[in-house]
Design an enzyme around this catalytic site. Structure first.
Site, PDB file in Angstrom:
ATOM      1  N   ARG A 218     -26.290 -31.484 -33.255  1.00 25.01           N
ATOM      2  CA  ARG A 218     -25.206 -31.233 -32.312  1.00 25.01           C
ATOM      3  C   ARG A 218     -25.840 -30.985 -30.928  1.00 25.01           C
ATOM      4  O   ARG A 218     -26.973 -30.479 -30.852  1.00 25.01           O
ATOM      5  CB  ARG A 218     -24.374 -30.016 -32.731  1.00 25.01           C
ATOM      6  CG  ARG A 218     -25.127 -28.726 -32.769  1.00 25.01           C
ATOM      7  CD  ARG A 218     -24.306 -27.609 -33.371  1.00 25.01           C
ATOM      8  NE  ARG A 218     -24.064 -27.827 -34.774  1.00 25.01           N
ATOM      9  CZ  ARG A 218     -24.931 -27.499 -35.739  1.00 25.01           C
ATOM     10  NH1 ARG A 218     -26.096 -26.919 -35.423  1.00 25.01           N
ATOM     11  NH2 ARG A 218     -24.658 -27.722 -36.993  1.00 25.01           N
TER      12      ARG A 218
ATOM     13  N   GLY B 211     -38.957 -28.946 -39.569  1.00 26.46           N
ATOM     14  CA  GLY B 211     -39.536 -28.036 -40.542  1.00 26.46           C
ATOM     15  C   GLY B 211     -38.606 -26.880 -40.819  1.00 26.46           C
ATOM     16  O   GLY B 211     -37.795 -26.486 -39.972  1.00 26.46           O
TER      17      GLY B 211
ATOM     18  N   TYR C  21     -45.335 -25.452 -51.334  1.00 28.91           N
ATOM     19  CA  TYR C  21     -45.259 -25.672 -49.885  1.00 28.91           C
ATOM     20  C   TYR C  21     -46.408 -26.565 -49.407  1.00 28.91           C
ATOM     21  O   TYR C  21     -46.183 -27.571 -48.713  1.00 28.91           O
ATOM     22  CB  TYR C  21     -45.286 -24.332 -49.158  1.00 28.91           C
ATOM     23  CG  TYR C  21     -45.324 -24.431 -47.649  1.00 28.91           C
ATOM     24  CD1 TYR C  21     -44.157 -24.572 -46.914  1.00 28.91           C
ATOM     25  CD2 TYR C  21     -46.537 -24.385 -46.957  1.00 28.91           C
ATOM     26  CE1 TYR C  21     -44.179 -24.666 -45.524  1.00 28.91           C
ATOM     27  CE2 TYR C  21     -46.571 -24.478 -45.574  1.00 28.91           C
ATOM     28  CZ  TYR C  21     -45.390 -24.619 -44.875  1.00 28.91           C
ATOM     29  OH  TYR C  21     -45.439 -24.719 -43.505  1.00 28.91           O
TER      30      TYR C  21
ATOM     31  N   LYS D  70     -46.509 -30.577 -48.002  1.00 27.10           N
ATOM     32  CA  LYS D  70     -47.128 -30.980 -46.742  1.00 27.10           C
ATOM     33  C   LYS D  70     -48.203 -32.045 -46.985  1.00 27.10           C
ATOM     34  O   LYS D  70     -48.332 -33.007 -46.225  1.00 27.10           O
ATOM     35  CB  LYS D  70     -47.738 -29.768 -46.043  1.00 27.10           C
ATOM     36  CG  LYS D  70     -46.730 -28.744 -45.547  1.00 27.10           C
ATOM     37  CD  LYS D  70     -45.856 -29.308 -44.440  1.00 27.10           C
ATOM     38  CE  LYS D  70     -45.009 -28.223 -43.786  1.00 27.10           C
ATOM     39  NZ  LYS D  70     -44.152 -28.754 -42.692  1.00 27.10           N
TER      40      LYS D  70
ATOM     41  N   LEU E  97     -47.467 -19.668 -37.421  1.00 23.72           N
ATOM     42  CA  LEU E  97     -47.021 -19.867 -36.044  1.00 23.72           C
ATOM     43  C   LEU E  97     -46.500 -18.564 -35.457  1.00 23.72           C
ATOM     44  O   LEU E  97     -45.682 -17.870 -36.074  1.00 23.72           O
ATOM     45  CB  LEU E  97     -45.919 -20.923 -35.996  1.00 23.72           C
ATOM     46  CG  LEU E  97     -46.330 -22.343 -36.395  1.00 23.72           C
ATOM     47  CD1 LEU E  97     -45.106 -23.248 -36.476  1.00 23.72           C
ATOM     48  CD2 LEU E  97     -47.342 -22.908 -35.410  1.00 23.72           C
TER      49      LEU E  97
ATOM     50  N   ARG F 286     -37.019 -12.771 -39.327  1.00 24.76           N
ATOM     51  CA  ARG F 286     -37.456 -12.936 -40.712  1.00 24.76           C
ATOM     52  C   ARG F 286     -38.465 -11.830 -40.988  1.00 24.76           C
ATOM     53  O   ARG F 286     -39.580 -11.865 -40.473  1.00 24.76           O
ATOM     54  CB  ARG F 286     -38.089 -14.312 -40.921  1.00 24.76           C
ATOM     55  CG  ARG F 286     -37.153 -15.482 -40.605  1.00 24.76           C
ATOM     56  CD  ARG F 286     -37.899 -16.796 -40.641  1.00 24.76           C
ATOM     57  NE  ARG F 286     -37.056 -17.939 -40.308  1.00 24.76           N
ATOM     58  CZ  ARG F 286     -37.524 -19.168 -40.077  1.00 24.76           C
ATOM     59  NH1 ARG F 286     -38.827 -19.396 -40.161  1.00 24.76           N
ATOM     60  NH2 ARG F 286     -36.702 -20.145 -39.782  1.00 24.76           N
TER      61      ARG F 286
END
Length: 214
Positions: A36, A72, A123, A127, A150, A158
């Site tokens: 959007r 991601g 995970y 990748k 990161l 979180r």
């Protein structure tokens, strides 16, 4: 000048990379694939609202030179391993195949330190399988970036990631030599590396981690 296409421009790395692309004198147009409109106005920016479930059918009105994939999520955010894999594997592969079909010159994607097709970690295996899949495509230059955790200001809080970020900031100074690639890294540094590394005429599949990123 060139045209760049970016997917995942609203994410942690994608936001920084989009700004660099918009201010670059190497690109006259930046196409952002979005669910959007949400990225604001800029004379060089063109937002294209698409259905990522049908990414392969997207038709750009412009010839695209370089594709930057910042897509991601996390398993927790996605809700399941299947939903996570759809974003971090399927969407990335479909975008890379699109770049191949449109004869783009470069494809840059974010992976993860430790990515491997042979690990039991879901995970990291996802990748690794993503890396293996895009590496077989006929794109002149494929850039794969393997950052560790990161760092940066996320839109949502979180708790687990915040704790990990605090711990990694404490341990970062101790990570030297072979451990350096596991140092947490600012998302803006990853974005800068993605931009800088794609401004050189290098063909083939190139993987960057540790000091090669930032």
């Amino acid at each position: 000048m060139k045209t760049a296409l970016i997917a995942g421009a609203s994410g942690l790395v994608g936001q920084s990379l989009l700004l660099q692309l918009l201010h670059s004198d190497q690109y006259s147009k930046i196409i952002a694939l979005v669910r959007r409109p949400s990225l604001g106005n800029h004379p060089k920016l063109k937002e294209e609202v698409i259905n990522f479930e049908d990414l392969g059918s997207y038709e750009s009105p412009h010839n695209v030179d370089d594709v930057f994939c910042c897509l991601g999520t996390t398993i927790k955010t996605a809700g399941s391993q299947e939903a996570f894999r759809k974003v971090d594997f399927t969407y990335v592969i479909e975008l890379a195949k699109w770049a191949e079909n449109k004869h783009c010159q470069q494809f840059a994607a974010i992976s993860s330190v430790g990515a491997s097709t042979n690990t039991s970690n879901f995970y990291l295996r996802t990748k690794g399988e993503m890396e293996a899949a895009i590496s077989t495509l006929n794109i002149p230059a494929i850039h794969i970036f393997r950052p560790s955790l990161l760092l940066g200001q996320r839109d949502e809080f979180r708790f687990g990631e915040k704790v990990s970020e605090i711990m990694m900031r404490l341990f970062n100074p101790m990570m030297k030599g072979r451990l350096r690639k596991y140092k947490a890294i600012e998302a803006s540094d990853v974005a800068m590396a993605m931009y800088n590394k794609t401004q050189h005429s290098i063909d083939g599949v190139i993987i960057y981690e540790g000091a090669e990123i930032g």
